[in-house]
Design an enzyme around this catalytic site. Structure first.
Site, PDB file in Angstrom:
ATOM      1  N   GLY A 247      -1.193  -7.852  11.386  1.00  0.00           N
ATOM      2  CA  GLY A 247      -0.621  -6.751  12.149  1.00  0.00           C
ATOM      3  C   GLY A 247       0.137  -7.125  13.406  1.00  0.00           C
ATOM      4  O   GLY A 247       0.630  -6.247  14.112  1.00  0.00           O
ATOM      5  N   GLU A 285      -4.847 -12.553   8.975  1.00  0.00           N
ATOM      6  CA  GLU A 285      -3.877 -12.431   7.884  1.00  0.00           C
ATOM      7  C   GLU A 285      -2.490 -12.014   8.383  1.00  0.00           C
ATOM      8  O   GLU A 285      -2.041 -10.900   8.109  1.00  0.00           O
ATOM      9  CB  GLU A 285      -4.362 -11.366   6.889  1.00  0.00           C
ATOM     10  CG  GLU A 285      -5.645 -11.730   6.207  1.00  0.00           C
ATOM     11  CD  GLU A 285      -6.190 -10.599   5.345  1.00  0.00           C
ATOM     12  OE1 GLU A 285      -6.852 -10.895   4.351  1.00  0.00           O
ATOM     13  OE2 GLU A 285      -5.950  -9.418   5.681  1.00  0.00           O
ATOM     14  N   PRO A 286      -1.797 -12.868   9.103  1.00  0.00           N
ATOM     15  CA  PRO A 286      -0.476 -12.488   9.599  1.00  0.00           C
ATOM     16  C   PRO A 286       0.586 -12.545   8.501  1.00  0.00           C
ATOM     17  O   PRO A 286       0.589 -13.456   7.681  1.00  0.00           O
ATOM     18  CB  PRO A 286      -0.188 -13.568  10.658  1.00  0.00           C
ATOM     19  CG  PRO A 286      -0.950 -14.761  10.173  1.00  0.00           C
ATOM     20  CD  PRO A 286      -2.185 -14.244   9.481  1.00  0.00           C
ATOM     21  N   GLY A 287       1.455 -11.555   8.476  1.00  0.00           N
ATOM     22  CA  GLY A 287       2.570 -11.561   7.523  1.00  0.00           C
ATOM     23  C   GLY A 287       3.875 -11.518   8.296  1.00  0.00           C
ATOM     24  O   GLY A 287       4.573 -12.525   8.466  1.00  0.00           O
ATOM     25  N   ARG A 288       4.170 -10.328   8.837  1.00  0.00           N
ATOM     26  CA  ARG A 288       5.430 -10.102   9.555  1.00  0.00           C
ATOM     27  C   ARG A 288       5.690 -11.143  10.636  1.00  0.00           C
ATOM     28  O   ARG A 288       6.793 -11.665  10.766  1.00  0.00           O
ATOM     29  CB  ARG A 288       5.366  -8.715  10.209  1.00  0.00           C
ATOM     30  CG  ARG A 288       6.645  -8.287  10.897  1.00  0.00           C
ATOM     31  CD  ARG A 288       6.409  -7.028  11.748  1.00  0.00           C
ATOM     32  NE  ARG A 288       5.621  -6.021  11.092  1.00  0.00           N
ATOM     33  CZ  ARG A 288       6.110  -5.010  10.371  1.00  0.00           C
ATOM     34  NH1 ARG A 288       7.395  -4.874  10.245  1.00  0.00           N
ATOM     35  NH2 ARG A 288       5.300  -4.145   9.789  1.00  0.00           N
ATOM     36  N   CYS A 356      23.901   6.345  -3.073  1.00  0.00           N
ATOM     37  CA  CYS A 356      24.259   7.752  -3.082  1.00  0.00           C
ATOM     38  C   CYS A 356      23.190   8.549  -2.332  1.00  0.00           C
ATOM     39  O   CYS A 356      22.482   9.361  -2.915  1.00  0.00           O
ATOM     40  CB  CYS A 356      24.348   8.170  -4.546  1.00  0.00           C
ATOM     41  SG  CYS A 356      25.446   9.523  -4.769  1.00  0.00           S
ATOM     42  N   GLU A 357      23.014   8.236  -1.056  1.00  0.00           N
ATOM     43  CA  GLU A 357      21.965   8.839  -0.220  1.00  0.00           C
ATOM     44  C   GLU A 357      22.462   8.829   1.214  1.00  0.00           C
ATOM     45  O   GLU A 357      22.891   7.785   1.709  1.00  0.00           O
ATOM     46  CB  GLU A 357      20.707   7.944  -0.202  1.00  0.00           C
ATOM     47  CG  GLU A 357      20.033   7.709  -1.493  1.00  0.00           C
ATOM     48  CD  GLU A 357      18.904   8.674  -1.761  1.00  0.00           C
ATOM     49  OE1 GLU A 357      18.499   9.410  -0.838  1.00  0.00           O
ATOM     50  OE2 GLU A 357      18.437   8.685  -2.909  1.00  0.00           O
ATOM     51  N   TYR A 385       9.189  -7.732   4.818  1.00  0.00           N
ATOM     52  CA  TYR A 385       9.215  -6.414   4.185  1.00  0.00           C
ATOM     53  C   TYR A 385      10.629  -5.904   3.871  1.00  0.00           C
ATOM     54  O   TYR A 385      10.855  -4.701   3.828  1.00  0.00           O
ATOM     55  CB  TYR A 385       8.452  -5.378   5.051  1.00  0.00           C
ATOM     56  CG  TYR A 385       7.015  -5.780   5.297  1.00  0.00           C
ATOM     57  CD1 TYR A 385       6.089  -5.775   4.247  1.00  0.00           C
ATOM     58  CD2 TYR A 385       6.576  -6.197   6.549  1.00  0.00           C
ATOM     59  CE1 TYR A 385       4.766  -6.158   4.454  1.00  0.00           C
ATOM     60  CE2 TYR A 385       5.263  -6.585   6.770  1.00  0.00           C
ATOM     61  CZ  TYR A 385       4.370  -6.569   5.720  1.00  0.00           C
ATOM     62  OH  TYR A 385       3.064  -6.951   5.922  1.00  0.00           O
TER      63      TYR A 385
HETATM   64  N1  LLP Z   1      -3.730  -7.803   5.714  1.00  0.00           N
HETATM   65  C1  LLP Z   1      -3.765  -6.622   5.086  1.00  0.00           C
HETATM   66  C2  LLP Z   1      -4.980  -6.203   4.400  1.00  0.00           C
HETATM   67  C3  LLP Z   1      -2.636  -5.785   5.076  1.00  0.00           C
HETATM   68  O1  LLP Z   1      -2.691  -4.621   4.456  1.00  0.00           O
HETATM   69  C4  LLP Z   1      -1.450  -6.224   5.737  1.00  0.00           C
HETATM   70  C5  LLP Z   1      -0.254  -5.394   5.734  1.00  0.00           C
HETATM   71  C6  LLP Z   1      -1.456  -7.471   6.372  1.00  0.00           C
HETATM   72  C7  LLP Z   1      -2.611  -8.231   6.345  1.00  0.00           C
HETATM   73  C8  LLP Z   1      -0.252  -8.045   7.077  1.00  0.00           C
HETATM   74  O2  LLP Z   1       0.212  -7.269   8.110  1.00  0.00           O
HETATM   75  P1  LLP Z   1       1.392  -7.842   9.045  1.00  0.00           P
HETATM   76  O3  LLP Z   1       0.851  -9.045   9.763  1.00  0.00           O
HETATM   77  O4  LLP Z   1       2.528  -8.190   8.188  1.00  0.00           O
HETATM   78  O5  LLP Z   1       1.692  -6.722   9.964  1.00  0.00           O
HETATM   79  N2  LLP Z   1       5.913  -2.285   4.708  1.00  0.00           N
HETATM   80  C9  LLP Z   1       5.511  -2.096   6.090  1.00  0.00           C
HETATM   81  C10 LLP Z   1       4.331  -2.932   6.457  1.00  0.00           C
HETATM   82  C11 LLP Z   1       3.136  -2.678   5.580  1.00  0.00           C
HETATM   83  C12 LLP Z   1       1.983  -3.549   5.932  1.00  0.00           C
HETATM   84  C13 LLP Z   1       0.925  -3.440   4.892  1.00  0.00           C
HETATM   85  N3  LLP Z   1      -0.192  -4.275   5.116  1.00  0.00           N
HETATM   86  C14 LLP Z   1       6.717  -2.378   6.990  1.00  0.00           C
HETATM   87  O6  LLP Z   1       7.767  -2.700   6.476  1.00  0.00           O
HETATM   88  O7  LLP Z   1       6.611  -2.246   8.208  1.00  0.00           O
END
Ligand code: LLP
Length: 426
Positions: A247, A285-288, A356-357, A385
């Protein structure tokens, strides 16, 4: 925001030694470009700051942000873990040679066939969402005569300041079971105690995404440590692991709050160490925050339409099919003319795509300098994402993905018209 290895040469933007214009013309637009050195230096920050002398720390990359075999290799070589949200994710990871024991499998509604697939693959941890799933998983493990280690997802009810669609820890969220429902939690631990196949290593929580405020993460860590030690003593059950989710926010616009990632990570570690909880493993669990601000999208400009109503549109050759985030979350992005960096940014436009939106917007009410036909337009911080949420709406073709360091690595080729026919029966 601008990735740090971007620089201006002769009034044009280039990444390392590669002018963005030449990447655009070689690989076609739209094009996802990742600054590999930028990603790796982010990974360094995680590895340096998320450490403890008291317990093992595990970095689980949230692959939903961006998944590709090339990046799986980088993660594998650096001994990161990966989170998977579906057996599709697991399949791609395994096909890429990623170590199954470092996969953490999530999902609030996993089917029996999917649980069976994950158990057979030997994924390291399954994150169980609810008691129904737990009972089904036990039956599957009995049938296969295979043991599995799990974490159980709980909802700590911590409100994080982010878009409603990416908040996951409201009391009414669909994920996990509430930490306030202690009777249910005790019942769940009893189920774990009375079977020999599925073990509970600890709890998992994830409070939401794109959160810039350190306080929410510290609060989550505090609450989860307290909860873990309460349940452990209440149920007389050892809980040796804790997963605090992801997050961590990034900056999309100049005015977005600064995020001090290093400080956030150290604060989480300090909070867990100070809690007195005796842990073997702490996961995040970092993603973004790993890939988001090191990715950018290149488009080709065609025309600025000045409407009778007074609104100006800059037409580019992509849009909601390669970046759904503005339409879905009202997300805002920084845009620049990579072919002509100087000049006053005095033209107010909506940068829009070709679907078309009317909601097919890349950037709303943004300011840009003089744009000419075929200029290369760059949108920053699209590394998370965007590719993973891309679609073929209106039969648009998915863009190629390249990683750039000293060399250029084609991570995913551009879709071709013939790809559009691959599923259809004639
Ligand atoms: N762990 C779990 C269980 C999650 O559900 C998520 C994200 C993460 C880790 C990673 O979160 P991050 O570090 O990336 O913030 N599509 C949306 C974001 C959805 C996130 C869903 N879960 C967007 O484009 O903002």
């Amino acid at each position: 925001m601008k990735t740090k290895n971007l620089n201006v040469v002769n009034n044009k933007l280039q990444l390392g030694k590669y002018p963005l214009e030449s990447l655009a013309s070689k690989y076609g637009t739209p094009l996802y470009v990742y600054d590999q050195l930028g990603i790796e230096s982010k990974m360094d920050i995680f590895e340096d700051a998320f450490r403890s002398s008291k317990f093992k720390t595990c970095l689980v990359y949230a692959s939903k942000a961006f998944l590709a075999p090339y990046f799986c290799n980088i993660l594998n070589n650096r001994s990161w873990y990966q989170d998977a949200t579906s057996i599709g994710d697991i399949y791609v990871m395994l096909e890429s040679g990623f170590d199954a024991s470092r996969i953490v499998y999530h999902g609030n509604n996993k089917k029996d066939s999917e649980l069976e697939f994950a158990v057979k693959c030997g994924v390291g941890r399954i994150v169980v969402d609810n008691i129904n799933e737990l009972n089904r998983l036990i039956k599957i493990c009995q049938k296969l005569n295979q043991k599995v280690d799990t974490l159980f997802r709980v909802n700590p009810g911590i409100e994080a300041h982010t878009h409603y669609y990416i908040q996951t820890s409201l009391l009414s969220s669909k994920f996990g079971e509430s930490i306030f429902d202690l009777d249910l939690i005790k019942k769940i631990v009893e189920v774990y105690k009375h079977n020999e196949y599925v073990s509970l290593k600890g709890f998992h929580s994830h409070i939401g995404s794109q959160i810039s405020d350190e306080k929410s993460f510290v609060e989550n860590a505090k609450v989860m440590c307290e909860f873990t030690s309460n349940v452990s003593s209440l149920c007389n059950y050892p809980l040796t692991e804790l997963n605090l989710g992801g997050g961590f926010g990034i900056k999309y616009l100049e005015n977005d709050p600064d995020v001090n990632l290093k400080h956030m990570l150290s604060s989480i570690i300090e909070t867990v160490e100070a809690s007195g909880l005796s842990l073997e493993k702490l996961y995040i669990e970092p993603g973004r925050s790993v890939v988001g601000d090191s990715g950018l999208t290149l488009y080709t400009a065609s025309y600025v339409k000045k409407t009778y109503g007074g609104k100006n549109y800059l037409f580019v050759d992509g849009g909601m099919t390669d970046n759904i985030r503005p339409a879905l979350y009202n997300a805002a992005y920084t845009v620049e003319n990579a072919s002509n960096v100087s000049g006053e940014k005095d033209l107010k436009v909506d940068v829009v795509g070709r679907c078309c939106e009317s909601g097919d917007i890349v950037a709303k009410d943004t300011y840009i300098n003089d744009v000419k036909e075929n200029d290369c337009i760059v949108v920053y911080s699209t590394g998370a994402y965007c590719h993973s949420m891309s679609s073929n709406y209106n039969s648009m073709l998915k863009p190629a993905v390249i990683f750039v360091d000293d060399d250029i690595h084609v991570v995913s080729r551009r879709e071709e018209l013939s790809d559009l026919m691959k599923l259809y029966e004639k």
